[in-house]
Structures are given as C-alpha cells and as structure tokens.
Design an enzyme around this catalytic site. Structure first.
Site, PDB file in Angstrom:
ATOM      1  N   ASN A  78       0.835  -1.189   0.000  1.00  0.00           N
ATOM      2  CA  ASN A  78       0.000   0.000   0.000  1.00  0.00           C
ATOM      3  C   ASN A  78       0.884   1.258   0.000  1.00  0.00           C
ATOM      4  OD1 ASN A  78      -1.803   2.080   0.540  1.00  0.00           O
ATOM      5  ND2 ASN A  78      -2.179   1.435   2.644  1.00  0.00           N
ATOM      6  N   GLU A 127      -7.389   5.473  17.340  1.00  0.00           N
ATOM      7  CA  GLU A 127      -8.708   5.326  16.727  1.00  0.00           C
ATOM      8  C   GLU A 127      -9.705   4.587  17.637  1.00  0.00           C
ATOM      9  OE1 GLU A 127      -8.249   3.540  12.871  1.00  0.00           O
ATOM     10  OE2 GLU A 127      -7.079   5.231  12.105  1.00  0.00           O
TER      11      GLU A 127
END
Length: 156
Positions: free
Chosen positions: A116, A151
C-alpha cells in the site's frame, strides 16, 4: 512526466512524507527525516496536510482526498477494500479475501496490503492477524499499535 510535489508532516509517531500530482495524493510513508517540501504545493497536498493535522488531533475520522495509488488491478481491489474498514475497527486478511470473493487469497491480500503506497489514509494499519494479533506494518508495529489505540480500535 514531472516530479511529484512533496510535503512533510511531523506527527507524534514520526515524520510523514506525502507526494502528489496536481490533482491526487500518490504516496504517504513514514520517514526518518523530513526534507525540503516542494516550493509550490497543489491544493490537494495542502488539504492532505490539513486533514492529517485534524486526524492526529482526533477531530477527523474519514479522509476525503483524491487518491491515485499505483499498483496492479488486484492490489487496487485490496486497497479499495481497506478503505471500507471504518475508523475504530479492524479486519483480518481473511475478511478482505472473503470480500474479494476468494477466501484462498489471504497471502495475496497480505502482500497487497504490504505494498500500500498511501499508508494511514488507505488504512492498512487496521488489518490484523486472524488470531487478533498485530502483524505486518511497514511503518513498524509500534506505530500500528499507536494508530489503533488513537482510533479506539485497541483498548489500553
């Protein structure tokens, strides 16, 4: 083709190098040292810096930037699935393989995840092992752990 524009962002977990074309983010990687940014920055790169600031302040959960990662069709399909894993959640390589319709593609999904080119925004850090353990993060497992805690996907 001209050189991409670049900018650097200093975060709690290190320096981030972002590159972009005139219209889209192309890469985002953690780097040891920041260098000089491009003398001119397109609006998409300025907006990326603004959104990173908000993310690290805990005010942004979903990035809204035009992305242009370079990769194979399969890698692109995996990265698209990563974008579907919500803030505060995790998924496994098997989950992604199933979403792609091939539960036997777990290793290929892992490989694509590791390639990625726009980490953090394409949230490869949200992918964990089937046993719930943190595995495989190019920026370092300590960063992955920090991001997941930030998160709310990992309890302290």
């Amino acid at each position: 083709m001209s050189e991409p524009y670049q900018a650097f962002f200093s975060s709690e977990i290190g320096n981030i190098r972002i590159t972009a074309s005139e219209t889209a983010i192309e890469t985002l990687y953690f780097v040891e040292e920041a260098a000089a940014p491009s003398p001119e920055m397109p609006p998409v790169l300025q907006e990326c810096l603004r959104q990173l600031e908000a993310y690290f302040r805990g005010e942004l959960k979903d990035f809204s930037l035009k992305l242009q990662p370079q990769g194979t069709a399969f890698q692109q399909s995996v990265w698209q699935q990563l974008l579907e894993v919500p803030y505060g959640s995790t998924a496994t390589y098997l989950d992604i393989a199933r979403r792609l319709g091939d539960r036997n593609a777990v290793r290929a999904v892992g490989s694509a995840n590791g390639r990625n080119p726009i980490s953090l925004i394409i949230p490869c850090h949200r992918i964990i092992g089937a046993n719930g353990r943190l595995i495989g993060y190019g920026g370092g497992l300590w960063r992955k752990e920090w991001l997941l805690r930030h998160e709310g996907a990992l309890l302290v």
